[in-house]
Every structure is written in structure tokens, then in C-alpha cells.
Design an enzyme around this catalytic site. Structure first.
Site, PDB file in Angstrom:
ATOM      1  N   MET A   1     -64.733 -30.068  66.714  1.00 20.13           N
ATOM      2  CA  MET A   1     -65.563 -30.315  65.350  1.00 20.13           C
ATOM      3  C   MET A   1     -65.160 -31.805  65.032  1.00 20.13           C
ATOM      4  O   MET A   1     -63.871 -31.979  65.004  1.00 20.13           O
ATOM      5  CB  MET A   1     -65.494 -29.503  64.219  1.00 20.13           C
ATOM      6  CG  MET A   1     -66.051 -27.948  64.740  1.00 20.13           C
ATOM      7  SD  MET A   1     -67.892 -28.032  64.462  1.00 20.13           S
ATOM      8  CE  MET A   1     -67.979 -27.721  62.996  1.00 20.13           C
ATOM      9  N   CYS A   2     -66.091 -32.732  64.482  1.00 22.23           N
ATOM     10  CA  CYS A   2     -65.935 -34.072  64.092  1.00 22.23           C
ATOM     11  C   CYS A   2     -65.672 -33.754  62.427  1.00 22.23           C
ATOM     12  O   CYS A   2     -65.722 -32.831  61.867  1.00 22.23           O
ATOM     13  CB  CYS A   2     -67.009 -34.947  64.168  1.00 22.23           C
ATOM     14  SG  CYS A   2     -67.878 -34.904  66.018  1.00 22.23           S
ATOM     15  N   GLU A   3     -65.417 -35.022  61.870  1.00 18.99           N
ATOM     16  CA  GLU A   3     -65.280 -34.870  60.401  1.00 18.99           C
ATOM     17  C   GLU A   3     -66.036 -36.136  60.072  1.00 18.99           C
ATOM     18  O   GLU A   3     -66.149 -37.281  60.655  1.00 18.99           O
ATOM     19  CB  GLU A   3     -63.759 -35.237  60.159  1.00 18.99           C
ATOM     20  CG  GLU A   3     -62.880 -34.191  60.229  1.00 18.99           C
ATOM     21  CD  GLU A   3     -61.832 -33.961  59.239  1.00 18.99           C
ATOM     22  OE1 GLU A   3     -61.846 -34.466  58.087  1.00 18.99           O
ATOM     23  OE2 GLU A   3     -60.862 -33.141  59.706  1.00 18.99           O
ATOM     24  N   ASN A 108     -71.804 -33.269  62.356  1.00 19.14           N
ATOM     25  CA  ASN A 108     -70.683 -32.636  62.719  1.00 19.14           C
ATOM     26  C   ASN A 108     -71.285 -31.027  62.926  1.00 19.14           C
ATOM     27  O   ASN A 108     -71.818 -30.608  62.150  1.00 19.14           O
ATOM     28  CB  ASN A 108     -69.769 -32.434  61.521  1.00 19.14           C
ATOM     29  CG  ASN A 108     -68.399 -31.409  61.548  1.00 19.14           C
ATOM     30  OD1 ASN A 108     -68.757 -30.680  62.512  1.00 19.14           O
ATOM     31  ND2 ASN A 108     -67.619 -31.209  60.821  1.00 19.14           N
TER      32      ASN A 108
END
Length: 263
Positions: A1-3, A108
Site C-alpha cells: 500500500m502507498c501513503e 492508495n
């Protein structure tokens, strides 16, 4: 997962403090090493920087941590790839022109089947499901209005489109048209508003502490949106899954107290 990282303020504000914490998560204190980007609105203009290198080791990120670009709306993203290769064109935030405005978007999560959604004239440059979702949203908005609607009318449409995408998977999102910062929580997103009386804040990911009382005026209001809290000594508020907030001048729509503190 991205932020994700976003900011809405009632005066042009320097986001170096928050960005320093986010950048460390891009390959140093966090696994998000597959590129990063940040966009600063200046009136109706938008200044963006992207790099497929990890933000923790990026010379461009290092420059931005030292150079105080002031803005009322900022959107930033550090990427951990799950859909699409690690390339410049797949780094967020993505931007497109609609109704004479620059729309900027970062996401995200994963959206199952999103590429089956039919697109109009807006087309992805890269291969991420995120950019496809962004292009789909803009197409749907353009179908509804031929010119820029009032902010409150756009608020409702953005909420409807977010609800549709929320049904496809995890849709944590930041979006702006230069007037409003929209934040949608799919699974995890939190906010923090700094306003008088200001206190001190210490980053979680870096040894940096700021006394905002020395950096602000009594009228400054700044809201920061992030995937996870960036400071250890402030009270962050979690958004509920499916919740959308429209921030203008540092406050949610409907709060008339907004006329920034450092970000």
C-alpha cells in the site's frame, strides 16, 4: 500500500515539515520505495515534481525539503507498487485539465475491475488502476457539466463517484481542482488541524520538532491529511471508511471559521 499526504490552508503555507516525515517512509522508515510525487497549487496554477526513485534517497525530494514552496493546497504520494511498473509515468499525483482548471489526484489501494469502466476523452499515460480511476472520474464529471460548477455542487458529484469506486476495493484518495481538497477514506486516512493556540509538534520518522507558535499568526488554519499520523505529540482524527471531506481554506465545507500554520 502507498501513503498519502495532503494539505489545505487559509494562507500560503510551507509543507516541508510534514513532507520530511512522509519522504522518510519512502524506502527508509517505510517500504514505499517505488517512486513519489508532490503537487503544489499556486492560485489556479499547479507545480508538480515526480521521481521514480525512493523519496528517502531522492535528490529532488532533498531539494524540496530545503526549499519552502508555499501553497494553500498540496497533494503528495509515496508509492509501493502493486499495479503497474516502477516508472515515472506511474508515479502519483496525476493531473489533467478540466474546465480550465488543473485537477490533481492521488490514490492508495487496489480497485478490482476498475479498468472495465469505460473512459471518455481522458486517457491514462501509465498502467496503474489509480490513473484509470482518475480518468473515469473526470469523464463522468465532464458528462454532467460543460463548465466549472460551484464548489458545493462539485462536492456532491465527487462524493457519488467516490462511493462507486469504494465498492471496487480500497479507495483512499486525495483530489483537488485548486479550490477544494477532497479526501476519501477507503480503509485508512486521518486528519489534523492546526490553529490558535498553536503548540509544538515532533515528527515520528525524523528528529525534527517545530514550535508552531513561532511560525504562525493567530488567524492561520492548516489541515493536514495523511495515511498514518506523521507526528507523535498531536491528536490525529481517523476518518471512517467511505467518508469524504471537502476542505476549503483549511476547514471542512460548512465550517465558517476559516479565513497557515506550517505544514
Amino acid at each position: 500500500m502507498c501513503e498519502l499526504l495532503g494539505m489545505s490552508a487559509n494562507v500560503p503555507t510551507d509543507i516541508r515539515f510534514s513532507f520530511a516525515g512522509l519522504a522518510r517512509r519512502g524506502g527508509e522508515t517505510g517500504p514505499h520505495q517505488d517512486g513519489w510525487g508532490i503537487s503544489f497549487y499556486e492560485g489556479r496554477g499547479c507545480r508538480s515534481f515526480h521521481d521514480p526513485e525512493p523519496s528517502a534517497r531522492s535528490e529532488i525530494a532533498r531539494l524540496l525539503r530545503q526549499y519552502p514552496i508555499k501553497s494553500r493546497i498540496v497533494i503528495a504520494h509515496v508509492r509501493r507498487a502493486n499495479r503497474g511498473r516502477v516508472t515515472l509515468e506511474n508515479t502519483h499525483p496525476f493531473s489533467r485539465e478540466l474546465w480550465g482548471r488543473t485537477f490533481t489526484f492521488a490514490h492508495n489501494g487496489q480497485l478490482k475491475g476498475v479498468k472495465r469502466l469505460k473512459l471518455s476523452r481522458f486517457r491514462p499515460v501509465g498502467t496503474t488502476d489509480s490513473e484509470h480511476a482518475f480518468c473515469w472520474m473526470l469523464g463522468r464529471l465532464e458528462e454532467r457539466w460543460g463548465s466549472l460548477p460551484k464548489p458545493t455542487r462539485l462536492d456532491g458529484a465527487v462524493r457519488e463517484l467516490c462511493a462507486e469506486l469504494h465498492g471496487l476495493g480500497v479507495f483512499n484518495m486525495l483530489l483537488s481542482d485548486s479550490r477544494t481538497l477532497y479526501a476519501h477514506c477507503g480503509k485508512r486516512l486521518c486528519t489534523l488541524t492546526r490553529r490558535a493556540p498553536f503548540g509544538t509538534a515532533t515528527l515520528i520518522d525524523e528528529d525534527w520538532r517545530v514550535d508552531f507558535a513561532e511560525e504562525t499568526t493567530p488567524d492561520d488554519i492548516v489541515t493536514v491529511v495523511a495515511t498514518r499520523p506523521l507526528t507523535r505529540d498531536e491528536r490525529w482524527t481517523d476518518l471512517a471508511p467511505g467518508e469524504v471531506i471537502a476542505f476549503r481554506l483549511g476547514v471542512p465545507d460548512g465550517d465558517e471559521t476559516g479565513a497557515g500554520a506550517g505544514g
